[in-house]
Scaffold this motif. Sequence first.
Motif, short mmCIF file in Angstrom:
data_model
loop_
_atom_site.label_atom_id
_atom_site.label_comp_id
_atom_site.label_asym_id
_atom_site.label_seq_id
_atom_site.Cartn_x
_atom_site.Cartn_y
_atom_site.Cartn_z
N GLY A 104 33.86 8.55 72.49
CA GLY A 104 33.38 9.86 72.91
C GLY A 104 32.18 9.79 73.83
N PHE A 105 31.38 8.73 73.72
CA PHE A 105 30.19 8.59 74.57
C PHE A 105 30.48 7.72 75.78
N GLY A 106 30.96 6.49 75.53
CA GLY A 106 31.27 5.61 76.65
C GLY A 106 31.31 4.16 76.25
N SER A 107 31.48 3.30 77.25
CA SER A 107 31.59 1.86 77.04
C SER A 107 30.61 1.12 77.93
N ALA A 143 34.48 12.84 76.04
CA ALA A 143 33.66 13.90 75.45
C ALA A 143 32.32 14.03 76.18
N PHE A 144 31.75 12.91 76.59
CA PHE A 144 30.48 12.92 77.34
C PHE A 144 30.69 13.57 78.70
N LYS A 145 31.77 13.22 79.37
CA LYS A 145 32.07 13.82 80.68
C LYS A 145 32.27 15.33 80.55
N ALA A 146 32.98 15.74 79.51
CA ALA A 146 33.24 17.17 79.31
C ALA A 146 31.95 17.93 79.01
#
Length: 94
Positions: free
Chosen positions: A46-49, A84-87
């Motif tokens: 949801g946050f990133g890699s 989710a972070f992008k949204a």
Amino acid sequence: MNKSELVDAIAAGADISKAAAGKALDAAIDTITAAVAKGDQVTLVGFGSFKASSRAARTGKNPKTGAEIKIEATTVPKFSAGAAFKAAVAKKKK
């Protein structure tokens, strides 16, 4: 937001002391850094890699003199934002 403001926000959100929040943040950053430096990928759903990416050797130009210079191959850290972070960011800008 700088690191001290982030520590304050973490402390308030988790209902812990600022000292504990600072230690937790430092531990998280150190762990992510060590894992990526070792070549592992760290994924926070949801946050990133976070991962290491290879950058090939290439020829560049010195902007001051215009002379060609050789840029050596290297490994750099890379972050890819999760859905989710992008949204969440996209909704804030509208």
